[in-house]
Design an enzyme around this catalytic site. Structure first.
Site, PDB file in Angstrom:
ATOM      1  N   ASP A 404      -2.910  -9.899   1.493  1.00 33.80           N
ATOM      2  CA  ASP A 404      -2.304 -11.216   1.740  1.00 33.80           C
ATOM      3  C   ASP A 404      -3.190 -12.084   2.626  1.00 33.80           C
ATOM      4  OD1 ASP A 404      -1.744  -9.739   3.995  1.00 33.80           O
ATOM      5  OD2 ASP A 404       0.399 -10.164   4.020  1.00 33.80           O
TER       6      ASP A 404
HETATM    7  C1  LAN Z   1      -0.457  -5.443  10.737  1.00 28.72           C
HETATM    8  C2  LAN Z   1      -1.025  -6.757  11.059  1.00 28.72           C
HETATM    9  C3  LAN Z   1      -1.219  -7.678   9.891  1.00 28.72           C
HETATM   10  C4  LAN Z   1      -0.144  -7.446   8.843  1.00 28.72           C
HETATM   11  C5  LAN Z   1       0.044  -8.613   7.861  1.00 28.72           C
HETATM   12  C6  LAN Z   1      -1.258  -9.070   7.216  1.00 28.72           C
HETATM   13  C7  LAN Z   1       0.626  -9.807   8.597  1.00 28.72           C
HETATM   14  C8  LAN Z   1       1.046  -8.203   6.787  1.00 28.72           C
HETATM   15  O1  LAN Z   1       1.351  -9.275   5.947  1.00 28.72           O
HETATM   16  C9  LAN Z   1       0.630  -6.949   6.087  1.00 28.72           C
HETATM   17  C10 LAN Z   1       0.548  -5.794   7.089  1.00 28.72           C
HETATM   18  C11 LAN Z   1      -0.409  -6.051   8.266  1.00 28.72           C
HETATM   19  C12 LAN Z   1      -1.816  -5.828   7.763  1.00 28.72           C
HETATM   20  C13 LAN Z   1      -0.178  -5.082   9.414  1.00 28.72           C
HETATM   21  C14 LAN Z   1       0.251  -3.696   9.122  1.00 28.72           C
HETATM   22  C15 LAN Z   1       0.643  -2.807  10.312  1.00 28.72           C
HETATM   23  C16 LAN Z   1      -0.247  -3.080  11.521  1.00 28.72           C
HETATM   24  C17 LAN Z   1      -1.662  -2.790  11.136  1.00 28.72           C
HETATM   25  C18 LAN Z   1      -0.055  -4.565  11.886  1.00 28.72           C
HETATM   26  C19 LAN Z   1       1.382  -4.937  12.200  1.00 28.72           C
HETATM   27  C20 LAN Z   1      -0.822  -4.650  13.190  1.00 28.72           C
HETATM   28  C21 LAN Z   1      -0.526  -3.296  13.894  1.00 28.72           C
HETATM   29  C22 LAN Z   1       0.078  -2.346  12.840  1.00 28.72           C
HETATM   30  C23 LAN Z   1      -0.450  -0.902  13.027  1.00 28.72           C
HETATM   31  C24 LAN Z   1       0.156   0.010  11.995  1.00 28.72           C
HETATM   32  C25 LAN Z   1      -0.145  -0.444  14.446  1.00 28.72           C
HETATM   33  C26 LAN Z   1      -0.473   0.981  14.746  1.00 28.72           C
HETATM   34  C27 LAN Z   1       0.686   1.858  14.455  1.00 28.72           C
HETATM   35  C28 LAN Z   1       0.758   2.719  13.430  1.00 28.72           C
HETATM   36  C29 LAN Z   1       2.084   3.166  12.965  1.00 28.72           C
HETATM   37  C30 LAN Z   1      -0.449   3.278  12.759  1.00 28.72           C
END
Ligand code: LAN
Length: 667
Positions: A404
């Site tokens: 995205d």
């Molecule tokens: C994110 C940040 C960006 C986010 C968007 C692009 C906004 C979304 O549309 C798709 C998913 C995504 C890429 C996403 C997935 C999960 C993340 C990476 C996070 C929320 C930032 C931190 C989180 C990550 C998993 C945190 C660490 C914890 C774990 C359970 C591994």
């Protein structure tokens, strides 16, 4: 209108709400210009999750890199600001209850930061834990972190077998099939578990052993604690399948001789080094960024240089915010914020945009300079998809493109094409289109970073306890909608070139979105709170794909939103909606959610004008005199349970929604 002598037919009837909206947009635009960084992006606090800073501090303690006093003081401030009235600390900064996972780790963190065991907040935190059985009830990632510090015994956790990395690639349990975030967390964990990497006993760890466990550390039967978990941490209770796998792994771990261990550890290290290399040591996320650096610490001399680079890179994750100094959920959210800000700016009336050409030009430069230009080396051998032409969530240095983010980036690139030089080479835009097409799943939807690999039943083996949906990169409403919007824009741009492939992809994508709609008309979101966010994406995806505004699915979605509008004219959905998977009202409306609802209704051409007008009025009333909007409840989320702060949402979404409303209302 009743004609009167006083109002000649030539006079312009000015709608006072239009005038109010114009003024609000004018101020919002100058506020955005004021907030923009010199490099063209918007940056903001990306805190929220409460397990990150303690993990960073565990690394700091292990490696003798405690933060300097001023920084330590700001970190203490953070924990104390987040501590709940009942003494506990929640999974995220605004959790409605404490969690043993984050309470135990925060306790250790506060002690590392120099607080004494008798200081009031520390006492209250300890009492909160003791009343719930102490740190033995921490979720698995907490226990793991405690093991590294010598504050929990390795026999007390289920094995994290490095040998899984040696399985044939097709094996369902091969980590290459997992969601990339999960895979990258369990990778350093596997190495550290295999090595039983444990820091030295110190006066602090000796004291902590007694403070964390009311039962007395020496008396604990560790092996019997593998499944001990506090009620608060047990969001995903152990399934029978996970129990069976854990038993099997335990048997294997008990064998006196493990012929593949060394080879498996080497394999893990190879993948850790690769991840560091292709991300400039930033790593995909905060957890593997810390754990990879812990690995390098325990490698001793061999890892010394890697440790230095890893530790240095971690500094970009730290953010000193309104409530103290925290570790963020990503290195930053700049690409994502910039792409939305651009779309918001472009929605404003041209006369209002006119003074802000420089702002758009800088944003364009940032988008151009942060597109990914290369595939990673040997992608298949490292379980990586292609990258070239995509956009990341943060910046090019991070390097992992996302479906995205790439789509929002491409939408902006196409919208701004030709306006600024140098522009993005056409070939790179084509690469972006091809990349988005290559990511589509068989179910018609799009996942986050990669195509869906493992099957859904893998979720049965989710060992995290506190998070949902971490095992597989599923198709999501948000990602699917963004990709559809980008593909439709690309079809227009590349007249004829991609028509057939895009038409086919859009058809499947629409079917996926339709299938996701819930009986009440809503779409469930996964990356922000929750049904409001999901419904915005669901509807805008369908509309972009050519589904008309009077289609039944769109109408039902609008009815759902209208039914949730609050008396104050806004929409306010509580963060717990994500956890509980049902719409829960917050006390008051929130500007980001109100903007999503308004954007949905406007785009769908919903005829209930009064509903939209009340929303516009809500947004305008909430604006501060400098054009900003005040901070509100956390509105981002991941893995169902953990909220996270998108601090810039309140600055551009209201502008975007008012812009589209104003344009539609004058049409
Ligand atoms: C994110 C940040 C960006 C986010 C968007 C692009 C906004 C979304 O549309 C798709 C998913 C995504 C890429 C996403 C997935 C999960 C993340 C990476 C996070 C929320 C930032 C931190 C989180 C990550 C998993 C945190 C660490 C914890 C774990 C359970 C591994």
């Amino acid at each position: 209108m009743r004609p009167t002598l006083e109002s000649p037919r030539t006079s312009v009837v000015v709608d006072p709400l239009q005038a109010q909206a114009q003024e609000a947009m004018r101020k919002a635009l100058s506020n955005l210009a004021h907030l923009q960084e010199a490099r063209g992006s918007w940056s903001g606090d990306y805190g929220g999750p409460m397990f990150l800073l303690p993990m960073y501090l565990a690394l700091a303690e292990l490696s003798g890199r405690r933060p300097p006093p001023a920084q330590a003081a700001r970190m203490r401030t953070y924990f104390l600001n987040v501590q709940r009235a009942d003494g506990g600390i929640g999974l995220h900064a605004e959790s409605s209850e404490g969690s043993m996972f984050t309470s135990a780790l925060s306790y250790v963190a506060l002690r590392i930061l120099g607080m004494g065991p008798d200081e009031a907040p520390v006492v209250r935190l300890r009492e909160w834990m003791a009343a719930r059985g102490g740190a033995l009830g921490s979720a698995s990632w907490g226990k793991f972190t405690l093991c590294l510090l010598g504050l929990y015994e390795w026999e007390g956790i289920h094995p994290v077998a490095p040998e899984l990395w040696l399985l044939p690639k097709g094996a369902p349990l091969h980590p290459g099939n997992l969601w990339c975030h999960c895979r990258q967390v369990y990778l350093p964990m596997a190495w550290l578990y295999g090595m039983r990497a444990t820091g030295p006993t110190t006066p602090l760890t000796r004291a902590l052993r007694e403070e964390l466990y009311p039962q007395g550390y020496a008396r604990i039967d560790w092996k019997a604690q593998r499944d001990t978990v506090a009620r608060e941490d047990d969001y995903r209770p152990q399934t029978l399948a996970l129990k069976a796998v854990n038993l099997a792994l335990a048997r294997a771990e008990d064998l006196p001789f493990k012929p593949l261990r060394q080879k498996a550890l080497d394999e893990c290290l190879k993948h850790i080094a690769y991840e560091d290399r292709v991300t400039n040591d930033i790593d995909i996320g905060p957890v593997n960024a810390v754990l990879n650096t812990v690995v390098h610490h325990f490698r001793g001399k061999d890892g010394a240089e890697d440790f230095e680079r890893g530790f240095e890179a971690l500094q970009v994750y730290l953010w000193d915010g309104h409530d103290g100094l925290k570790m963020q959920g990503y290195n930053n959210s700049e690409l994502w914020d910039t792409a939305f800000a651009v779309q918001a700016i472009l929605s404003a009336p041209e006369a209002l945009q006119a003074p802000h050409g420089a702002m758009l030009e800088k944003a364009h430069t940032f988008l151009r300079d942060n597109q990914i230009l290369e595939d990673v080396p040997e992608p298949e051998a490292h379980y990586r998809h292609r990258s070239k032409g995509g956009w990341p969530f943060s910046n090019r240095a991070h390097g992992w493109p996302i479906t995205d983010c790439s789509s929002e980036g491409l939408k902006c690139a196409l919208a701004l094409e030709g306006r600024f030089t140098p522009g993005i080479p056409l070939e790179l835009l084509r690469d972006g289109v091809q990349l988005i097409l290559s990511w589509q799943n068989d179910d018609g939807g799009w996942a986050t970073y990669e195509k869906k690999r493992g099957s859904g039943w893998l979720e049965q083996l989710n060992p995290s306890q506190v998070f949902g949906d971490i095992m597989v990169d599923y198709s999501y409403v948000e990602c699917t909608s963004a990709c559809l919007q980008a593909l439709v824009a690309a079809k227009k741009r590349f007249k004829g070139e991609f028509d057939e492939v895009i038409d086919a992809a859009v058809k499947k994508g629409v079917a996926f979105l339709r299938a996701q709609q819930r009986p009440d008309g809503s779409f469930e979101g996964s990356w922000a709170v929750c049904f409001t966010y999901g419904t915005w994406f669901g509807v805008t995806g369908l509309l972009a794909a050519g589904v008309p505004g009077n289609d039944g699915a769109v109408r039902r979605a609008c009815d759902f939103l209208v039914s949730k509008q609050k008396a104050d004219g806004g929409w306010g959905e509580a963060g717990d909606s994500c956890r509980e998977r049902r719409y829960l009202q917050a006390k008051t409306g929130q500007v980001a959610q109100t903007s999503w609802a308004l954007l949905t209704l406007v785009r769908a051409g919903d005829v209930r004008a009064a509903v939209q007008r009340r929303a516009v009025d809500f947004l305008a009333r909430r604006q501060e005199s400098d054009g900003s909007w005040a901070r509100e409840a956390l509105v981002g989320v991941f893995n169902r349970t953990c909220l996270i702060n998108y601090d810039n949402y309140r600055h551009y979404f209201p502008l975007w929604a008012m812009g589209e409303w104003a344009a539609a209302a004058t049409r």
